[in-house]
Design a protein around this motif. Structure first.
Motif, PDB file in Angstrom:
ATOM      1  N   GLU A 106       0.949  -1.132  -0.185  1.00 35.53           N
ATOM      2  CA  GLU A 106       0.140  -0.079  -0.011  1.00 35.53           C
ATOM      3  C   GLU A 106       0.794   1.293   0.074  1.00 35.53           C
ATOM      4  O   GLU A 106       0.617   2.314  -0.773  1.00 35.53           O
ATOM      5  CB  GLU A 106      -0.879  -0.020   1.401  1.00 35.53           C
ATOM      6  CG  GLU A 106      -2.143  -0.858   1.201  1.00 35.53           C
ATOM      7  CD  GLU A 106      -2.818  -1.078   2.419  1.00 35.53           C
ATOM      8  OE1 GLU A 106      -2.664  -0.115   3.274  1.00 35.53           O
ATOM      9  OE2 GLU A 106      -3.496  -2.000   2.604  1.00 35.53           O
ATOM     10  N   LYS A 107       1.849   1.255   0.974  1.00 39.65           N
ATOM     11  CA  LYS A 107       2.577   2.263   0.668  1.00 39.65           C
ATOM     12  C   LYS A 107       3.441   2.549  -0.473  1.00 39.65           C
ATOM     13  O   LYS A 107       3.580   3.678  -1.022  1.00 39.65           O
ATOM     14  CB  LYS A 107       4.052   2.268   1.852  1.00 39.65           C
ATOM     15  CG  LYS A 107       3.399   2.323   3.332  1.00 39.65           C
ATOM     16  CD  LYS A 107       4.487   2.172   4.403  1.00 39.65           C
ATOM     17  CE  LYS A 107       3.960   2.136   5.753  1.00 39.65           C
ATOM     18  NZ  LYS A 107       5.148   2.077   6.702  1.00 39.65           N
ATOM     19  N   GLY A 108       3.815   1.520  -1.112  1.00 41.36           N
ATOM     20  CA  GLY A 108       4.483   1.472  -2.472  1.00 41.36           C
ATOM     21  C   GLY A 108       3.547   2.286  -3.284  1.00 41.36           C
ATOM     22  O   GLY A 108       4.086   2.728  -4.367  1.00 41.36           O
ATOM     23  N   VAL A 109       2.377   1.854  -3.585  1.00 41.17           N
ATOM     24  CA  VAL A 109       1.477   2.225  -4.328  1.00 41.17           C
ATOM     25  C   VAL A 109       1.074   3.839  -4.215  1.00 41.17           C
ATOM     26  O   VAL A 109       1.174   4.419  -5.116  1.00 41.17           O
ATOM     27  CB  VAL A 109      -0.005   1.580  -4.459  1.00 41.17           C
ATOM     28  CG1 VAL A 109      -0.966   2.348  -5.093  1.00 41.17           C
ATOM     29  CG2 VAL A 109       0.256  -0.070  -4.853  1.00 41.17           C
ATOM     30  N   ALA A 110       0.881   4.069  -3.032  1.00 42.50           N
ATOM     31  CA  ALA A 110       0.844   5.575  -2.466  1.00 42.50           C
ATOM     32  C   ALA A 110       1.966   6.427  -3.174  1.00 42.50           C
ATOM     33  O   ALA A 110       1.755   7.447  -3.604  1.00 42.50           O
ATOM     34  CB  ALA A 110       0.512   5.780  -1.228  1.00 42.50           C
ATOM     35  N   MET A 111       3.163   5.876  -2.707  1.00 45.90           N
ATOM     36  CA  MET A 111       4.484   6.548  -3.098  1.00 45.90           C
ATOM     37  C   MET A 111       4.534   6.816  -4.600  1.00 45.90           C
ATOM     38  O   MET A 111       4.896   7.699  -5.302  1.00 45.90           O
ATOM     39  CB  MET A 111       5.608   5.977  -2.690  1.00 45.90           C
ATOM     40  CG  MET A 111       6.861   6.797  -2.759  1.00 45.90           C
ATOM     41  SD  MET A 111       8.499   6.225  -2.192  1.00 45.90           S
ATOM     42  CE  MET A 111       7.913   5.129  -0.607  1.00 45.90           C
ATOM     43  N   ARG A 112       4.312   5.514  -5.392  1.00 44.24           N
ATOM     44  CA  ARG A 112       4.209   5.662  -6.826  1.00 44.24           C
ATOM     45  C   ARG A 112       3.332   6.522  -7.347  1.00 44.24           C
ATOM     46  O   ARG A 112       3.702   7.260  -8.227  1.00 44.24           O
ATOM     47  CB  ARG A 112       3.860   4.337  -7.503  1.00 44.24           C
ATOM     48  CG  ARG A 112       4.262   4.115  -8.885  1.00 44.24           C
ATOM     49  CD  ARG A 112       4.104   2.703  -9.129  1.00 44.24           C
ATOM     50  NE  ARG A 112       4.708   1.847  -8.396  1.00 44.24           N
ATOM     51  CZ  ARG A 112       4.061   0.770  -8.105  1.00 44.24           C
ATOM     52  NH1 ARG A 112       3.079   0.465  -8.258  1.00 44.24           N
ATOM     53  NH2 ARG A 112       5.083  -0.186  -7.283  1.00 44.24           N
ATOM     54  N   ALA A 113       2.024   6.405  -6.851  1.00 45.02           N
ATOM     55  CA  ALA A 113       1.215   7.544  -7.454  1.00 45.02           C
ATOM     56  C   ALA A 113       1.539   9.022  -7.238  1.00 45.02           C
ATOM     57  O   ALA A 113       1.400   9.773  -8.096  1.00 45.02           O
ATOM     58  CB  ALA A 113      -0.273   7.239  -6.675  1.00 45.02           C
ATOM     59  N   PHE A 114       2.102   9.358  -5.944  1.00 43.37           N
ATOM     60  CA  PHE A 114       2.652  10.702  -5.507  1.00 43.37           C
ATOM     61  C   PHE A 114       3.584  11.181  -6.578  1.00 43.37           C
ATOM     62  O   PHE A 114       3.634  12.028  -6.914  1.00 43.37           O
ATOM     63  CB  PHE A 114       3.238  10.591  -4.215  1.00 43.37           C
ATOM     64  CG  PHE A 114       3.651  11.884  -3.863  1.00 43.37           C
ATOM     65  CD1 PHE A 114       2.980  13.130  -3.577  1.00 43.37           C
ATOM     66  CD2 PHE A 114       5.233  12.009  -3.831  1.00 43.37           C
ATOM     67  CE1 PHE A 114       3.752  14.441  -3.258  1.00 43.37           C
ATOM     68  CE2 PHE A 114       5.932  13.161  -3.463  1.00 43.37           C
ATOM     69  CZ  PHE A 114       5.233  14.183  -3.444  1.00 43.37           C
ATOM     70  N   PHE A 115       4.539  10.133  -6.963  1.00 39.89           N
ATOM     71  CA  PHE A 115       5.460  10.718  -7.727  1.00 39.89           C
ATOM     72  C   PHE A 115       5.023  10.659  -9.175  1.00 39.89           C
ATOM     73  O   PHE A 115       5.584  11.674  -9.909  1.00 39.89           O
ATOM     74  CB  PHE A 115       6.852   9.425  -7.803  1.00 39.89           C
ATOM     75  CG  PHE A 115       7.638   9.677  -6.520  1.00 39.89           C
ATOM     76  CD1 PHE A 115       8.229  10.962  -6.426  1.00 39.89           C
ATOM     77  CD2 PHE A 115       7.920   8.777  -5.613  1.00 39.89           C
ATOM     78  CE1 PHE A 115       9.134  11.151  -5.313  1.00 39.89           C
ATOM     79  CE2 PHE A 115       8.692   8.828  -4.651  1.00 39.89           C
ATOM     80  CZ  PHE A 115       9.307   9.991  -4.355  1.00 39.89           C
ATOM     81  N   TYR A 116       4.342  10.014  -9.599  1.00 45.02           N
ATOM     82  CA  TYR A 116       3.699   9.949 -11.201  1.00 45.02           C
ATOM     83  C   TYR A 116       2.843  11.246 -11.160  1.00 45.02           C
ATOM     84  O   TYR A 116       3.015  12.225 -12.056  1.00 45.02           O
ATOM     85  CB  TYR A 116       2.651   8.926 -11.228  1.00 45.02           C
ATOM     86  CG  TYR A 116       3.429   7.710 -11.779  1.00 45.02           C
ATOM     87  CD1 TYR A 116       4.682   7.591 -11.749  1.00 45.02           C
ATOM     88  CD2 TYR A 116       2.619   6.328 -11.515  1.00 45.02           C
ATOM     89  CE1 TYR A 116       5.230   6.307 -12.085  1.00 45.02           C
ATOM     90  CE2 TYR A 116       3.425   5.117 -11.575  1.00 45.02           C
ATOM     91  CZ  TYR A 116       4.611   5.237 -12.274  1.00 45.02           C
ATOM     92  OH  TYR A 116       5.151   4.043 -12.499  1.00 45.02           O
ATOM     93  N   ILE A 117       2.031  11.829 -10.076  1.00 43.83           N
ATOM     94  CA  ILE A 117       1.344  12.942 -10.106  1.00 43.83           C
ATOM     95  C   ILE A 117       2.322  14.166 -10.092  1.00 43.83           C
ATOM     96  O   ILE A 117       2.236  15.059 -10.779  1.00 43.83           O
ATOM     97  CB  ILE A 117       0.354  13.194  -9.118  1.00 43.83           C
ATOM     98  CG1 ILE A 117      -0.696  11.872  -9.003  1.00 43.83           C
ATOM     99  CG2 ILE A 117      -0.238  14.367  -8.738  1.00 43.83           C
ATOM    100  CD1 ILE A 117      -1.637  11.705  -8.029  1.00 43.83           C
ATOM    101  N   PHE A 118       3.416  14.037  -9.113  1.00 42.14           N
ATOM    102  CA  PHE A 118       4.316  15.114  -8.904  1.00 42.14           C
ATOM    103  C   PHE A 118       5.070  15.140 -10.455  1.00 42.14           C
ATOM    104  O   PHE A 118       5.279  16.484 -10.774  1.00 42.14           O
ATOM    105  CB  PHE A 118       5.176  14.806  -7.877  1.00 42.14           C
ATOM    106  CG  PHE A 118       6.105  15.832  -7.585  1.00 42.14           C
ATOM    107  CD1 PHE A 118       5.918  17.068  -6.960  1.00 42.14           C
ATOM    108  CD2 PHE A 118       7.635  15.754  -7.859  1.00 42.14           C
ATOM    109  CE1 PHE A 118       6.971  18.052  -6.782  1.00 42.14           C
ATOM    110  CE2 PHE A 118       8.577  16.483  -7.683  1.00 42.14           C
ATOM    111  CZ  PHE A 118       8.218  17.777  -7.055  1.00 42.14           C
TER     112      PHE A 118
END
Length: 52
Positions: free
Chosen positions: A19-31
């Protein structure tokens, strides 16, 4: 599969990491998308105000 509590803890811990990995990946993609869009906007802005 056994009802060993340590296996359940390990599985729950792995799910939290996923879950943390998915959230971090989504954050970096959006950023990253916003950074790229800002760069493109800057190129258009500078091109519009360039001396011709």
């Amino acid at each position: 599969m056994t009802d060993n509590p340590s296996e359940k803890d390990t599985a729950a811990e792995q799910e939290k990491w996923k879950e943390k990995g998915v959230a971090m990946r989504a954050f970096f993609y959006i950023f990253g998308t916003h950074v790229f869009a800002g760069f493109v906007w800057l190129l258009f802005y500078l091109g519009q105000h360039a001396q011709k």
